[in-house]
Write a protein that holds these residues in place. Structure first.
Motif, PDB file in Angstrom:
ATOM      1  N   HIS A  35      45.283  35.945  28.386  1.00 17.77           N
ATOM      2  CA  HIS A  35      44.919  36.114  29.089  1.00 17.77           C
ATOM      3  C   HIS A  35      45.942  36.436  30.972  1.00 17.77           C
ATOM      4  O   HIS A  35      45.808  37.699  30.917  1.00 17.77           O
ATOM      5  CB  HIS A  35      43.691  35.512  30.319  1.00 17.77           C
ATOM      6  N   ILE A  51      39.565  39.896  39.421  1.00 15.02           N
ATOM      7  CA  ILE A  51      38.404  38.329  38.708  1.00 15.02           C
ATOM      8  C   ILE A  51      37.753  38.168  39.283  1.00 15.02           C
ATOM      9  O   ILE A  51      38.276  37.115  40.793  1.00 15.02           O
ATOM     10  CB  ILE A  51      39.769  37.310  37.548  1.00 15.02           C
ATOM     11  N   SER A  52      36.895  38.001  39.245  1.00 15.11           N
ATOM     12  CA  SER A  52      35.383  37.081  39.339  1.00 15.11           C
ATOM     13  C   SER A  52      34.178  36.290  38.858  1.00 15.11           C
ATOM     14  O   SER A  52      34.236  36.572  37.442  1.00 15.11           O
ATOM     15  CB  SER A  52      34.769  38.021  40.559  1.00 15.11           C
ATOM     16  N   ASP A  53      33.597  35.213  39.586  1.00 15.90           N
ATOM     17  CA  ASP A  53      32.649  34.668  38.347  1.00 15.90           C
ATOM     18  C   ASP A  53      31.294  35.046  39.504  1.00 15.90           C
ATOM     19  O   ASP A  53      30.440  34.759  38.859  1.00 15.90           O
ATOM     20  CB  ASP A  53      33.020  33.241  38.389  1.00 15.90           C
ATOM     21  N   TYR A 134      35.309  38.496  31.265  1.00 16.44           N
ATOM     22  CA  TYR A 134      37.121  37.161  30.372  1.00 16.44           C
ATOM     23  C   TYR A 134      36.994  37.235  29.265  1.00 16.44           C
ATOM     24  O   TYR A 134      37.925  37.728  29.142  1.00 16.44           O
ATOM     25  CB  TYR A 134      36.841  35.976  31.316  1.00 16.44           C
ATOM     26  N   GLN A 135      35.803  36.597  28.229  1.00 10.17           N
ATOM     27  CA  GLN A 135      36.278  35.844  27.279  1.00 10.17           C
ATOM     28  C   GLN A 135      36.436  38.061  26.243  1.00 10.17           C
ATOM     29  O   GLN A 135      36.579  37.151  24.994  1.00 10.17           O
ATOM     30  CB  GLN A 135      35.312  35.298  26.767  1.00 10.17           C
ATOM     31  N   ILE A 186      37.283  41.932  36.155  1.00  4.30           N
ATOM     32  CA  ILE A 186      36.299  41.048  35.293  1.00  4.30           C
ATOM     33  C   ILE A 186      35.837  40.319  35.551  1.00  4.30           C
ATOM     34  O   ILE A 186      36.311  39.237  36.083  1.00  4.30           O
ATOM     35  CB  ILE A 186      37.707  40.378  35.148  1.00  4.30           C
ATOM     36  N   GLN A 187      34.955  39.536  34.876  1.00  5.35           N
ATOM     37  CA  GLN A 187      33.606  39.454  34.558  1.00  5.35           C
ATOM     38  C   GLN A 187      33.926  37.633  34.571  1.00  5.35           C
ATOM     39  O   GLN A 187      34.131  37.872  33.083  1.00  5.35           O
ATOM     40  CB  GLN A 187      32.322  40.047  34.553  1.00  5.35           C
ATOM     41  N   LYS A 188      34.139  36.640  35.238  1.00  4.19           N
ATOM     42  CA  LYS A 188      34.217  34.885  34.698  1.00  4.19           C
ATOM     43  C   LYS A 188      32.481  34.694  34.110  1.00  4.19           C
ATOM     44  O   LYS A 188      31.517  34.767  34.950  1.00  4.19           O
ATOM     45  CB  LYS A 188      35.270  34.047  35.367  1.00  4.19           C
TER      46      LYS A 188
END
Lengths: 188, 456
Positions: A35, A51-53, A134-135, A186-188
């Motif tokens: 990553h 990058i965000s959840d 993200y994954q 980037i969706q965590k």
């Protein structure tokens, strides 16, 4: 005799000895943390990485960018799917599309044609946002092709960074024909 | 067009009239070569990848008929129209007939050395079809009425002042403007209009996959995606050697291509086309044009491995100092010099001699083509079969005799050394081409004396 018969006949007539097809290994990664390698690669390509959840961040981002000009996205939850006809494509300020897979070694993101509605969305807007889970990051291209089935999409493309050229005295200029900037969400 | 010379030497002489430009051209390309080194060294399996790529190509070429048929079958199943052309004329006629069927007037074309090789643009122009090259470098040379001087960097020979002048004349940019960003933006605007009004798009092909019946095109600018995705008709033109067996092999070649070409890890866009969008048409033209003949030449077959990265040009000391236009073939540099004699031995007879045989081209080749060995082999064939440079033939014969006779060789070495110390007029005159534009080193001893002293 048709051209096809002639070409195939020429090749058969040579009777070339068969050479064997090598196996292609899936080579190891260059780092334990694919990553951070991926994000570094994107940074080198001049890509903004968010990058965000929290999915609301994406909605906020799109709302902000709407103030700058017309935005279009085939992603249903953004509520923009019916805002554009083919004719207005050329005036597009921003398009927001989905990415299927990120490749750590080179920062390329696979975009599948079936997710696009209009294939030209990969290049026609002045700016581009790609949303990537993200994954969904793999190490290299060999690994990537174990997941990707390009024949299942009429069109698909690896995008690595904003469109660019260095055709005038080797000076790098972003925004040749495609997007002038790329943001990867980037969706965590 | 304005840039075709009879021989490499003649073209190189013209390019060398401006030493500042030669040095600038040399440095610009060496910079790209250095970027290539950094990119190659960044992956530990680089040499293994080169070997695998070379073996995949060798395998594919040994079963080319099978893979072409498999590709055709799969592509047709995907809804792509497949055409076969045995030569340039057939290729041009096929493309023209597709365009005429659709009453096409405006075509946008993405970079394709094959359509250059076939002379497609002038053919279409004769039939009142306008073709706009959309790669920025290609658009620059098109406006200048020139050919590309490099296969990856088509306008590498042009200074920004020259581009500025061209754009002022054709695209209405400010007079005297030379800023690359400003000029690129002007081209972007102009070419967007062309993309939007185009009735058809023509692209090249980097890799065609037999297993999946689709093809991949690589660009940094995104012109392939703009062209092919907006126009109702997409025609892709490819040499038959561009086939690879499986999708998984794309992983190998995409890792090698951009690193070798520009030192990037991958191009910005690697676009995979497998089916036309509903209501649109996709065509592919499979072109031989001398390729099956080359396939039959044991010594030169491997030249068909080429994936057109241009690395051999960037590293070649002759190409860098003589410019792409000095070559008499569409593809300049070392790779062009081994592809062209098979097409016309006499016309391209000077090209295999445009090399120092230093082997750097073979060292950087991502698909391990033995370029310098093939250059040497072509030289022998050219000397035997053509009347190439009789003076060179004679002097080589004499040199061969001298080198085969130790007494004569020693004597000539001593005489040569004496001459070099003697009056300049005896050395620096029209008779001795080695003395043109350079100072010859004056040795302090003969090789024979040196060897006797140092052999232990």
């Amino acid at each position: 005799m048709t051209a096809k018969d002639k070409i195939l006949g020429n090749i058969k007539g040579l009777g070339l000895p068969s050479k064997s097809l090598p196996l292609v290994p899936i080579f190891d990664g260059l780092s334990d943390d694919k990553h951070s390698f991926f994000f570094d690669a994107l940074g080198t390509l001049g890509v903004e990485v968010i990058i965000s959840d929290n999915r609301d961040h994406l909605h906020q981002l799109v709302e902000e960018r709407k103030k700058e000009g017309p935005v279009y996205s085939p992603i249903e939850e953004l509520g923009l799917t019916n805002t554009l006809g083919e004719t207005a494509m050329s005036d597009l300020h921003l398009s927001v599309i989905e990415g299927q897979l990120g490749v750590a070694e080179n920062g390329a993101i696979w975009v599948a044609g079936d997710d696009l509605e209009h294939r030209a969305l990969t290049a026609i807007a002045s700016h581009l946002i790609i949303v990537l889970p993200y994954q969904k990051v793999v190490w290299n291209m060999h690994e990537a092709y174990t997941y990707i089935k390009p024949q299942e999409n009429g069109y698909g493309v690896f995008i690595s960074g904003p469109s660019k050229t260095a055709d005038i005295e080797q000076s790098l200029v972003k925004g040749a024909h495609g997007a002038k900037s790329l943001t990867v969400f980037i969706q965590k | 067009m304005s840039t075709q010379y009879k021989s490499h030497q003649e073209g190189a002489k013209v390019f060398n009239k401006n030493p500042k430009r030669v040095s600038w051209h040399d440095k610009a390309l060496w910079f790209v070569r250095e970027k290539r080194d950094t990119a190659a060294h960044s992956i530990p399996e680089w040499e293994e990848l080169r070997e695998i790529a070379s073996q995949i190509k060798a395998h594919t070429l040994s079963h080319l008929d099978k893979y072409l048929l498999q590709f055709e079958e799969q592509a047709k199943a995907n809804g792509i129209h497949v055409h076969w052309a045995k030569d340039a004329k057939e290729h041009n006629d096929i493309v023209l007939s597709i365009l005429q069927k659709h009453k096409v007037k405006n075509v946008v074309k993405s970079k394709s050395m094959l359509t250059e090789e076939c002379g497609l643009n002038p053919h279409l122009n004769q039939h009142d079809i306008e073709v706009v090259d959309t790669d920025l470098g290609e658009r620059i040379v098109q406006l200048a009425k020139e050919h590309p001087s490099h296969i990856v960097l088509p306008a590498i020979h042009k200074k920004k002042e020259e581009v500025g002048e061209l754009f002022h004349e054709h695209l209405n940019t400010e007079k005297g403007a030379t800023d690359p960003t400003y000029l690129t933006r002007a081209a972007r605007k102009h070419l967007r209009d062309e993309f939007l009004k185009a009735d058809a798009a023509i692209t090249g092909v980097n890799f065609a996959v037999a297993e999946s019946g689709g093809f991949v095109v690589c660009t940094n600018e995104g012109n392939v995606d703009m062209g092919a995705n907006l126009a109702p008709v997409h025609i892709a033109c490819m040499g038959i050697e561009k086939i690879i067996p499986k999708v998984e092999h794309l992983g190998v070649f995409l890792r090698l291509l951009a690193r070798s070409a520009t030192g990037q890890a991958i191009t910005t866009y690697s676009s995979h086309f497998h089916q036309p969008k509903e209501g649109k048409e996709m065509h592919i033209v499979l072109v031989d044009n001398g390729r099956t003949e080359q396939l039959g030449r044991d010594d030169f077959r491997k030249s068909l491995n080429c994936i057109r990265c241009g690395a051999c040009m960037n590293t070649c000391p002759i190409y860098r100092r003589s410019g792409g236009h000095s070559y008499t073939y569409t593809i300049p540099g070392p790779i062009g010099s081994i592809l062209s004699p098979g097409k016309d031995l006499r016309k391209h007879s000077s090209l295999p001699f445009a090399s120092t045989l230093c082997g750097s081209c073979s060292d950087v080749c991502p698909v391990k083509i033995d370029i310098h060995t093939q250059l040497y082999k072509w030289r022998q064939i050219i000397m035997e079969e053509t009347n190439y440079d009789p003076a060179k033939k004679m002097s080589m014969k004499m040199a061969g005799k001298a080198m085969g006779n130790p007494t004569l060789f020693k004597l000539m070495g001593k005489v040569g050394n004496t001459f070099l110390k003697g009056p300049r007029a005896l050395i620096y005159n029209g008779m001795n081409t080695w003395g043109l534009e350079r100072e010859l080193p004056v040795p302090t001893q003969t090789f024979d004396d040196w060897y006797k002293k140092n052999k232990n």
